[in-house]
Design a protein around this motif. Sequence first.
Motif, PDB file in Angstrom:
ATOM      1  N   PRO A  46       0.825  -1.215   0.000  1.00 51.80           N
ATOM      2  CA  PRO A  46       0.000   0.000   0.000  1.00 51.80           C
ATOM      3  C   PRO A  46       0.861   1.268   0.000  1.00 51.80           C
ATOM      4  O   PRO A  46       1.857   1.361   0.734  1.00 51.80           O
ATOM      5  N   SER A  95      13.071 -10.423   9.112  1.00 50.82           N
ATOM      6  CA  SER A  95      12.070  -9.679   9.877  1.00 50.82           C
ATOM      7  C   SER A  95      10.686  -9.893   9.271  1.00 50.82           C
ATOM      8  O   SER A  95       9.699 -10.018   9.989  1.00 50.82           O
ATOM      9  N   ALA A  97       7.903 -11.965  11.410  1.00 46.75           N
ATOM     10  CA  ALA A  97       6.655 -11.279  11.750  1.00 46.75           C
ATOM     11  C   ALA A  97       5.466 -12.085  11.236  1.00 46.75           C
ATOM     12  O   ALA A  97       4.504 -12.328  11.953  1.00 46.75           O
ATOM     13  N   LYS A  98       5.558 -12.526   9.975  1.00 51.11           N
ATOM     14  CA  LYS A  98       4.452 -13.275   9.376  1.00 51.11           C
ATOM     15  C   LYS A  98       4.212 -14.583  10.143  1.00 51.11           C
ATOM     16  O   LYS A  98       3.068 -14.990  10.368  1.00 51.11           O
ATOM     17  N   LEU A 107      -2.600  -7.326  17.164  1.00 54.61           N
ATOM     18  CA  LEU A 107      -1.563  -8.235  16.692  1.00 54.61           C
ATOM     19  C   LEU A 107      -0.433  -8.285  17.712  1.00 54.61           C
ATOM     20  O   LEU A 107       0.067  -7.253  18.149  1.00 54.61           O
ATOM     21  N   ARG A 162      -2.655   0.187  14.804  1.00 55.34           N
ATOM     22  CA  ARG A 162      -1.946   1.470  14.735  1.00 55.34           C
ATOM     23  C   ARG A 162      -2.726   2.555  15.471  1.00 55.34           C
ATOM     24  O   ARG A 162      -2.137   3.468  16.048  1.00 55.34           O
ATOM     25  N   LEU A 183      10.246  -5.587  12.357  1.00 53.00           N
ATOM     26  CA  LEU A 183       9.874  -5.406  10.949  1.00 53.00           C
ATOM     27  C   LEU A 183       9.756  -3.916  10.611  1.00 53.00           C
ATOM     28  O   LEU A 183      10.239  -3.469   9.568  1.00 53.00           O
ATOM     29  N   VAL A 213      11.046   5.744   3.353  1.00 55.90           N
ATOM     30  CA  VAL A 213      10.050   5.090   4.200  1.00 55.90           C
ATOM     31  C   VAL A 213      10.230   5.577   5.637  1.00 55.90           C
ATOM     32  O   VAL A 213      11.203   5.224   6.302  1.00 55.90           O
ATOM     33  N   ARG A 221       2.570   1.089   8.593  1.00 49.94           N
ATOM     34  CA  ARG A 221       1.489   0.718   7.679  1.00 49.94           C
ATOM     35  C   ARG A 221       1.888  -0.517   6.869  1.00 49.94           C
ATOM     36  O   ARG A 221       1.110  -1.468   6.728  1.00 49.94           O
ATOM     37  N   LEU A 222       3.131  -0.504   6.329  1.00 48.92           N
ATOM     38  CA  LEU A 222       3.611  -1.631   5.530  1.00 48.92           C
ATOM     39  C   LEU A 222       3.709  -2.891   6.381  1.00 48.92           C
ATOM     40  O   LEU A 222       3.322  -3.973   5.950  1.00 48.92           O
ATOM     41  N   PHE A 280       2.059  -3.846   9.113  1.00 52.84           N
ATOM     42  CA  PHE A 280       0.771  -4.470   9.400  1.00 52.84           C
ATOM     43  C   PHE A 280       0.155  -5.056   8.133  1.00 52.84           C
ATOM     44  O   PHE A 280      -0.516  -6.084   8.172  1.00 52.84           O
ATOM     45  N   HIS A 281       0.401  -4.391   7.005  1.00 56.21           N
ATOM     46  CA  HIS A 281      -0.098  -4.938   5.748  1.00 56.21           C
ATOM     47  C   HIS A 281       0.551  -6.294   5.468  1.00 56.21           C
ATOM     48  O   HIS A 281      -0.121  -7.258   5.099  1.00 56.21           O
ATOM     49  N   ILE A 282       1.874  -6.367   5.678  1.00 52.89           N
ATOM     50  CA  ILE A 282       2.601  -7.615   5.396  1.00 52.89           C
ATOM     51  C   ILE A 282       2.112  -8.741   6.311  1.00 52.89           C
ATOM     52  O   ILE A 282       1.889  -9.863   5.874  1.00 52.89           O
ATOM     53  N   VAL A 283       1.925  -8.436   7.600  1.00 54.91           N
ATOM     54  CA  VAL A 283       1.469  -9.452   8.543  1.00 54.91           C
ATOM     55  C   VAL A 283       0.078  -9.969   8.145  1.00 54.91           C
ATOM     56  O   VAL A 283      -0.232 -11.148   8.329  1.00 54.91           O
TER      57      VAL A 283
END
Lengths: 199, 199
Positions: free
Chosen positions: A19, A47, A51-52, A64, A90, B11, B21, B28-29, B31-34
């Motif tokens: 995004p 990382s 995280a994933k 999370l 967030r 992360l 960045v 934002r990135l 949480f998107h990745i997770v």
Amino acid sequence: MDYYSDHIKTLIDELGRLPGVGYKSASRLAFHIVNMPQEGVDRLVDSIRNAKANVRYCKKCCTLTDDEYCPICKSPGRDASTVMVVENSRDLAAYEKTGEYHGLYHVLHGAISPALGIGPADIRLKELMQRLETEQISEVIIATNSSLEGETTAMYISKLIKPAGIKVSRIASGVPVGGDLEYIDEITLLRALEGRVEL
Amino acid sequence: MDYYSDHIKTLIDELGRLPGVGYKSASRLAFHIVNMPQEGVDRLVDSIRNAKANVRYCKKCCTLTDDEYCPICKSPGRDASTVMVVENSRDLAAYEKTGEYHGLYHVLHGAISPALGIGPADIRLKELMQRLETEQISEVIIATNSSLEGETTAMYISKLIKPAGIKVSRIASGVPVGGDLEYIDEITLLRALEGRVEL
């Protein structure tokens, strides 16, 4: 587009899916990554993988976290009778940074949006209702965004909870601190007027 | 900052090291990745690993590519007597997108910057000089950025090459001063190419 090699193109495509990352930013990031030292790339990849693989939803507030319960839900110093409902982790972090809120949270992971086809069943609302049954909660503060989706969600939750006799409040909408009246939109100005408090 | 889990924090830190960045974008990135499906994360990680492992410098023009020679240097349809000198592979891509340049390239991977301690030996200038000796090159077009470093580099290369009797040109002004090649529209890039003047 054969001026970039296949591996670079694939990397740009993948980064471009994130995004807020357009084609130009993705190219810049891709070449930066290729030029990074191997250990930097390893740290970045690890990382992401860690995280994933390890991040999951807190069993209580749904934020999370690494463990079964998040640090806030585990903390004995928090006021367990107050729950603030936010759209995502967030937003939780934004309120934690104020250092002045001492209750618990509940993270919805989204907001109701008929336009996007997101209904009450698609956000963590069922989990909130279960908490209201099992925990001793006296107030629910709804801190969803001040957008159409956030307001819709706030109204929906309010109607759902009120019959149970639990106090439901909504964070105030108005002029941000330091904001200059002339640059603020009319709807916000109206909200600020409607929500005026006696001095 | 214990409102984010350790893996999320790591992360965010790693993503925040990337150029352009900031902390908010990195969050934002992250949480998107997770929240991405596992296969999406795998594709992202693989693309990073593959690009890092397989991308190398073209033996001729020094651009980043998968093979020994890049697609442009390998193409028989290019005019091998003209070489355009650019600062990086993204600038090469910018000129390729115009579709009107048919010569070869030479990628310096930087520009001379006394302020940053980057001298002629730190960019791929030696490789360019070797090409001028071994290849049949009749014109070198210098398309470094229109910045202080780019102009310095252009002047330096010009003085180095001219004694060899090879025509040296510089892309015309039309590229705004201080501008970064990769962000400029194609028509401006073409005007600059057409209006190049001999140094």
